[in-house]
Enzyme design. Structure first.
Site, PDB file in Angstrom:
ATOM      1  CG  HIS A  84      -2.093   0.886   1.108  1.00  0.00           C
ATOM      2  ND1 HIS A  84      -2.004   2.254   1.195  1.00  0.00           N
ATOM      3  CD2 HIS A  84      -3.396   0.602   0.883  1.00  0.00           C
ATOM      4  CE1 HIS A  84      -3.208   2.766   1.028  1.00  0.00           C
ATOM      5  NE2 HIS A  84      -4.062   1.799   0.839  1.00  0.00           N
ATOM      6  CE1 TYR A 206      -5.075   8.732   8.398  1.00  0.00           C
ATOM      7  CE2 TYR A 206      -3.931   9.075   6.315  1.00  0.00           C
ATOM      8  CZ  TYR A 206      -4.026   8.443   7.540  1.00  0.00           C
ATOM      9  OH  TYR A 206      -3.077   7.513   7.912  1.00  0.00           O
ATOM     10  N   PRO A 298      -3.063   5.626  17.923  1.00  0.00           N
ATOM     11  CG  PRO A 298      -5.304   5.027  17.641  1.00  0.00           C
ATOM     12  CD  PRO A 298      -4.344   5.621  18.642  1.00  0.00           C
ATOM     13  CE  LYS A 302       5.029   6.097  12.227  1.00  0.00           C
ATOM     14  NZ  LYS A 302       5.831   5.782  11.041  1.00  0.00           N
ATOM     15  CE1 TYR A 396       0.308   7.483   7.434  1.00  0.00           C
ATOM     16  CE2 TYR A 396       0.760   6.702   5.204  1.00  0.00           C
ATOM     17  CZ  TYR A 396      -0.108   6.880   6.262  1.00  0.00           C
ATOM     18  OH  TYR A 396      -1.410   6.446   6.140  1.00  0.00           O
TER      19      TYR A 396
END
Length: 399
Positions: A84, A206, A298, A302, A396
Site C-alpha cells: 500500500h 483521512y 493509533p 506505529k 509515515y
C-alpha cells in the site's frame, strides 16, 4: 517449556526467558529466541481463540517486513499481504492523494491484518518447539526472574520479557520500582468500527470535517476499518449501524466524492487517544517491549511496528547475555530504542494535530476559528510542498 524443580508448595519451572504476553512483541521475541537456541516460555492471560481473533492494526512498515522475512516469519505476509503506497486527504477544500511510495525513502506499507500475523507467529513458534501457557494470569514478577502465576506455578527465568501491554503486570512492576512515565492525553476519542465490506477507495482515507475526523483503512478484500472521532466517554452501544454509516457519509462527503461500500458492522469500540513512554524499558532481569514499554496513539499506525523493532533488539541483547555472558547489548537497549520510539511519537502527535480540529460547536469561538485555520494550513502545506511531502512519507513509513 523448561525444567521443573521443587519450590515448596508450588510447582516451579526454570527456563532461559519468561515472556509475558502473546501479542506481536512477545511472539516475535519468542520466535527469534528459539531461532538462536534460547529456551523460553510465553505466559498469556487470554485463551488461544481470543489471542488469534483480536482484530487490531494492519499496516506493517518496511522495517517490520524485513525483520519478519529475515527470520522466516513472513510466509503469510508475503503470500497474502498486499503493498500500500497512497493516502487520500478529504476536506471542505477538496481532496488530494499522496503516493508516499514515491516520496521520502520510497518505502511502502504492507497491509496484513494483525490477527493473521499473530496466528502465523504463534503457529511458527509452536512448530519451533516453543512452550506457551494460555489462560494463565501472571500475579507477580519478583526479583531474580521469578514469575508467579494464578495456577500455582512459578516460572523462573534468567530474564523476564514483559510484552503484556500498557496495563500489564510487567509495566506495573517497573513503575512500582520507581521508573517514571512521560504521558500525554490527546483529548480525542475514536469510534473504531470494523465492517464486512470491501474498501471504498484504493488509498488510506483521512477525512477532515467540522463534525470531526473520519478514517478509512483497508484490511482485506472483504473487511474495512473505519474510524469516527467522537466525544470522550462515548458508549459504542449508542451508535447504531444506520448512525455509523450516516456519519461516515457526511464526513467523507459522499454527495461530492461518491458513495461508500457499506456492509454489516462486525465490531465497534471506543479508543481514547493517549500516549506514554517509560523513561527506561527495563533493568536487571526485567525488560519490556511493545505497549508495555510505551503506548502510542493509533493516528499513525506505529504500535505494532514499534513492537517488532523492540522485539528484534531485545532478542539480540538477550542472546548476547545468555550465550556469551555479555550484557552490553542489554545496557544499550534503552539507548537503541528510545530515540526511535520518540521519533514515532513525535510524528503520531503531529498527525493527531493534523487530523483533529475544533469541534463543530466551537466554530463561533475565536480560538476555535484559529485552530481550524491552522489545521487547514497544515493540510495545504502537505498538498503543495514537496519538502513537506518527503518529510511526511519518511516518517509515515519509517520506524
Amino acid at each position: 517449556m523448561g525444567k521443573r524443580f521443587d519450590s515448596g508448595a508450588r510447582t516451579a519451572v526454570r527456563t532461559g526467558v519468561v515472556i509475558v504476553g502473546a501479542g506481536p512483541a512477545g511472539l516475535v521475541l519468542g520466535n527469534l529466541l528459539l531461532d538462536r537456541g534460547i529456551d523460553c516460555v510465553i505466559l498469556e492471560r487470554r485463551g488461544r481463540e481470543a489471542v488469534e481473533g483480536r482484530a487490531r492494526a494492519g499496516f506493517l512498515a518496511a522495517h517490520s517486513v524485513r525483520v519478519l522475512t529475515q527470520h522466516g516469519l513472513a510466509e503469510g505476509v508475503l503470500a497474502r499481504g498486499h503493498t500500500h503506497r497512497t493516502c487520500l486527504f478529504r476536506s471542505g477544500q477538496g481532496e488530494f492523494t499522496l503516493d508516499y511510495g514515491k516520496l521520502g525513502r520510497g518505502e511502502v506499507h504492507t497491509v496484513y491484518p494483525q490477527q493473521e500475523l499473530v496466528r502465523d507467529l504463534l503457529a511458527e513458534y509452536l512448530r519451533r518447539g516453543g512452550g506457551i501457557r494460555f489462560d494463565t494470569e501472571v500475579e507477580e514478577i519478583s526479583e531474580g526472574g521469578r514469575v508467579r502465576t494464578s495456577d500455582g506455578t512459578d516460572f523462573v527465568g534468567s530474564y523476564v520479557a514483559g510484552c503484556d501491554g500498557h496495563r500489564g503486570v510487567a509495566r506495573a512492576t517497573m513503575t512500582a520500582h520507581g521508573t517514571r512515565t512521560a504521558r500525554w492525553d490527546h483529548g480525542v476519542s475514536w469510534l473504531a468500527v470494523l465492517v464486512e465490506a470491501p474498501p471504498s477507495m484504493e488509498a488510506v482515507g483521512y477525512a477532515l470535517h467540522e463534525r470531526g475526523f473520519a478514517g478509512h483503512m483497508a484490511r482485506t478484500a472483504t473487511v474495512t476499518r473505519y474510524y469516527l472521532q467522537c466525544p470522550r466517554g462515548t458508549d459504542p452501544a449508542d451508535w447504531s449501524e444506520d448512525r455509523i454509516w450516516a456519519e461516515l457519509e457526511t464526513r467523507f462527503r459522499t454527495d461530492e466524492f461518491g458513495v461508500l461500500k457499506d456492509g454489516p458492522v462486525l465490531e465497534k469500540a471506543v479508543v481514547d487517544l493517549r500516549s506514554d513512554v517509560l523513561d527506561t524499558p527495563g533493568e536487571g532481569r526485567l525488560w519490556l517491549a511493545g505497549d508495555a514499554a510505551g503506548l502510542i496513539s493509533p493516528s499513525a499506525a506505529k504500535g505494532a511496528n514499534l513492537a517488532v523493532l523492540q522485539a528484534e533488539r531485545l532478542a539480540q541483547a538477550l542472546t548476547s547475555a545468555l550465550k556469551h555472558a555479555d550484557e552490553s547489548d542489554l545496557a544499550r537497549y534503552t539507548a537503541d530504542c528510545l530515540p526511535r520510539i520518540w521519533r514515532a511519537h513525535e510524528f503520531s502527535h503531529w498527525m493527531s494535530g493534523l487530523l483533529h480540529g475544533p469541534s463543530a460547536e466551537d466554530t463561533v469561538d475565536a480560538h476555535a476559528r484559529y485552530g481550524r485555520a491552522l489545521q487547514y494550513a497544515r493540510l495545504d502545506s502537505l498538498r503543495t510542498s514537496r519538502t513537506h511531502q518527503d518529510f511526511f512519507a519518511e516518517n509515515y513509513t519509517g520506524i
